[in-house]
Design an enzyme around this catalytic site. Structure first.
Site, PDB file in Angstrom:
ATOM      1  N   CYS A 116       8.931  69.392  17.700  1.00  7.06           N
ATOM      2  CA  CYS A 116       9.343  68.342  16.771  1.00  7.06           C
ATOM      3  C   CYS A 116       8.210  67.328  16.584  1.00  7.06           C
ATOM      4  O   CYS A 116       7.199  67.636  15.974  1.00  7.06           O
ATOM      5  CB  CYS A 116      10.632  67.695  17.255  1.00  7.06           C
TER       6      CYS A 116
ATOM      7  N   HIS B  63      14.370  72.074  18.099  1.00  2.00           N
ATOM      8  CA  HIS B  63      14.461  71.836  19.546  1.00  2.00           C
ATOM      9  C   HIS B  63      14.987  73.095  20.238  1.00  2.00           C
ATOM     10  O   HIS B  63      16.198  73.289  20.352  1.00  2.00           O
ATOM     11  CB  HIS B  63      15.384  70.649  19.834  1.00  2.00           C
TER      12      HIS B  63
ATOM     13  N   GLU C 108      15.130  73.758  23.291  1.00  4.38           N
ATOM     14  CA  GLU C 108      15.688  73.477  24.615  1.00  4.38           C
ATOM     15  C   GLU C 108      17.179  73.167  24.605  1.00  4.38           C
ATOM     16  O   GLU C 108      17.841  73.276  25.641  1.00  4.38           O
ATOM     17  CB  GLU C 108      14.926  72.308  25.265  1.00  4.38           C
TER      18      GLU C 108
END
Length: 540
Positions: free
Chosen positions: A103, A190, A192
């Site tokens: 990001c 993202h 994660e």
């Protein structure tokens, strides 16, 4: 809520800085203020590769000395064109170490390497379908059209020289990019977060295929190395540990006892605010079943006297914390000389205090902050120890794995979070003996019914709260005027956010019926259906 207090020392406290690190592959996350930086580290560790979170101010020379196998630049709330936007050392791109920008991290990479970033015509927030243009390398085994989580207002409008497009979304032309030759990668999403379906595969690709790591971060390896390091550091000296019964202090006690045996002394201070039967069960478990010495201190009357008449929740926390320090100090002096204080510091605590704990000249920690489960002000100036912090490189889920691997019973390993001040902050307003007894009985029923149905592990927390008001009821042919009990049952991954649990009505009915019939002084039970945010999990 965990808080920290400064431990006064005559010299820099000794800590087990390298426990769990040693000579193993390392991935560094440079933090630019993202709420997900710790989550990135956890996701990498779940692949059995060790990772650490460092400040974005970390220089390229410092990174070279750490010799990581890879570097990840986190997201963040800033715009790369903002006046105070955080920037990393541009020499990082020349280290020859693989870098993944996430990001904001991707936008920073593009900006510093000569590409262009601009405010997007339309921001992208939430789930988005990722369409893959190059299925090799970073996106191997990531399905075309998979869901990824977006949260950005800026976008890459022109890639730097040498970069190629890997993937796009409907609203983001450059959703993933790469300079394969220099092993520089960027993703606008993202990977994660749990909402990114293909995120784990992408992280594994970066860690294993691009950074060439090996799976050396295992529970067994950590335990072996931690025990060896504890023995080396402590030698024949004595260690003191404040035992609370939670998973952190219990795992720490087990680990230390395996390493140094009876050189360890555990102190359990019963402040009178624990759940029914909990203090007795804890002491019996450690002394009789595990044969770990525990000094039991009954200070119930002292703590109750300290909070008498107090209605403000922060004042309750402060008084409980100060009295805990007083009792701990008295007990430690009575038990004799100790060289070390064992502290259940976890890695999130280290991250939060990283900027304040480093000597600007040497980088060494010189003012260690002590985690406390109380809102405390500070330890006495003449209470001086060196520190033993074997768990300071671990996340909470890793502590549970360690506890389980060294024989800690499941009832402690999977114990739901319980506030340090205990039931004192689950009784709104003044804490009295009567109210404590009522809440203990009601809370016991909640836990019994949840446990009997095998639902305990379905919830992050399940407990009762006592309100300092009276409600009108009818029992038999008589009107009653008694306390209401609030049931608070939530689901969560980490406690940062939480949702109220959709407990079956028949279970709620049984709990309510039992409490009203079995707990004297209660005539009403209500269920809290507030999520976090806007509410908090605890009521005080």
């Amino acid at each position: 809520m965990n808080t920290v207090v400064t431990l006064p020392t005559e010299q820099a406290p000794q800590t087990l800085e390298n426990v769990g690190r040693f000579d193993r592959p390392l991935i560094i996350i440079l933090d630019f203020g993202s709420q997900y930086s710790e989550l990135i580290a956890r996701r990498i560790r779940e692949t059995q590769v060790y990772s650490e979170v460092l400040s974005y101010r970390t220089t390229s020379e410092q990174l070279r000395q750490l010799n990581p196998k890879g570097i990840i630049l986190s997201g963040g709330p800033s715009s790369v064109y903002g006046d105070n936007a955080p920037h990393c050392d541009p020499e990082i791109w020349n280290l020859g170490i693989p870098v993944l920008g996430v990001c904001y991290g991707m936008q920073l990479m593009v900006n510093q390497l000569g590409g262009e970033v601009a405010k997007a015509d339309r921001g992208e927030y939430g789930k988005a379908s990722l369409y893959i243009d190059d299925p090799t390398d970073l996106l191997t085994n990531v399905e075309d059209g998979t869901t990824m989580w977006m949260s950005h207002g800026d976008s890459v409008t022109q890639m730097p020289s040498g970069f190629e497009l890997l993937a796009h979304t409907e609203n983001t032309p450059c959703a993933a990019i790469a300079d394969h030759e220099r092993k520089l990668y960027g993703v606008q999403f993202h990977p994660e977060v749990v909402h990114s379906i293909g995120g784990i595969a992408l992280i594994r690709n970066f860690v294993y295929h691009i950074c060439d790591c090996e799976p050396t971060w295992t529970t067994a390896a950590f335990v072996e190395e931690a025990i060896r390091e504890i023995r080396t550091r402590v030698g024949e000296k004595r260690v003191l540990l404040a035992l609370s019964g939670g998973v952190d202090s219990s795992t720490l006690a087990f680990l230390l006892y395996k390493a140094i045996g009876e050189q360890l002394t555990c102190v359990f201070i019963d402040q009178g605010f624990m759940r029914k039967y909990e203090p007795e069960r804890l002491v019996k478990l450690f002394q009789e079943q595990f044969h770990i010495p525990v000094e039991y201190v009954n200070a119930r009357d002292r703590f109750l006297a300290k909070v008498a008449g107090v209605t403000d929740p922060e004042e309750k926390r402060r008084r409980i914390g100060h009295e805990f320090i007083n009792v701990f100090e008295e007990t430690s002096k009575r038990l004799g000389h100790f060289d070390y204080l064992a502290q259940g510091t976890l890695y999130p605590d280290v991250i939060e205090s990283a900027d304040t704990n480093a000597d600007p000249q040497t980088g060494e920690r010189v003012a260690v902050k002590i985690k406390s489960h109380h809102n405390v002000g500070g330890l006495p100036k003449d209470l001086r120890f060196k520190l033993v912090e074997p768990l300071r490189k671990l996340f909470k889920d890793e502590v549970r794995k360690v506890g389980r691997s060294i024989g800690l019973p499941e009832e402690i390993v999977q114990r739901q979070p319980f506030p340090g001040p205990g039931l004192a902050i689950r009784i709104l307003g003044e804490v009295t003996s009567e109210r404590l007894n009522i809440l203990r009985d009601a809370d016991l029923i909640v836990r019994q019914e949840i446990n009997q149905r095998g639902m305990y592990h379905d919830f992050w927390q399940a407990f009762a709260v006592l309100l300092p008001i009276r409600s009108v009821g009818v029992m038999g042919d008589q009107r009653t005027y008694a306390y209401p009990i609030v049931l608070r049952i939530v689901t969560s991954e980490d406690g940062m956010t939480a949702d109220w649990a959709r407990v079956p009505y028949d279970v709620l009915e049984v709990i309510s019926t039992r409490i009203v019939n079995e707990v004297k002084g209660v005539n009403r039970v209500v269920y809290d259906i507030t999520s976090k945010p806007p509410g908090t999990i605890e009521w005080e």
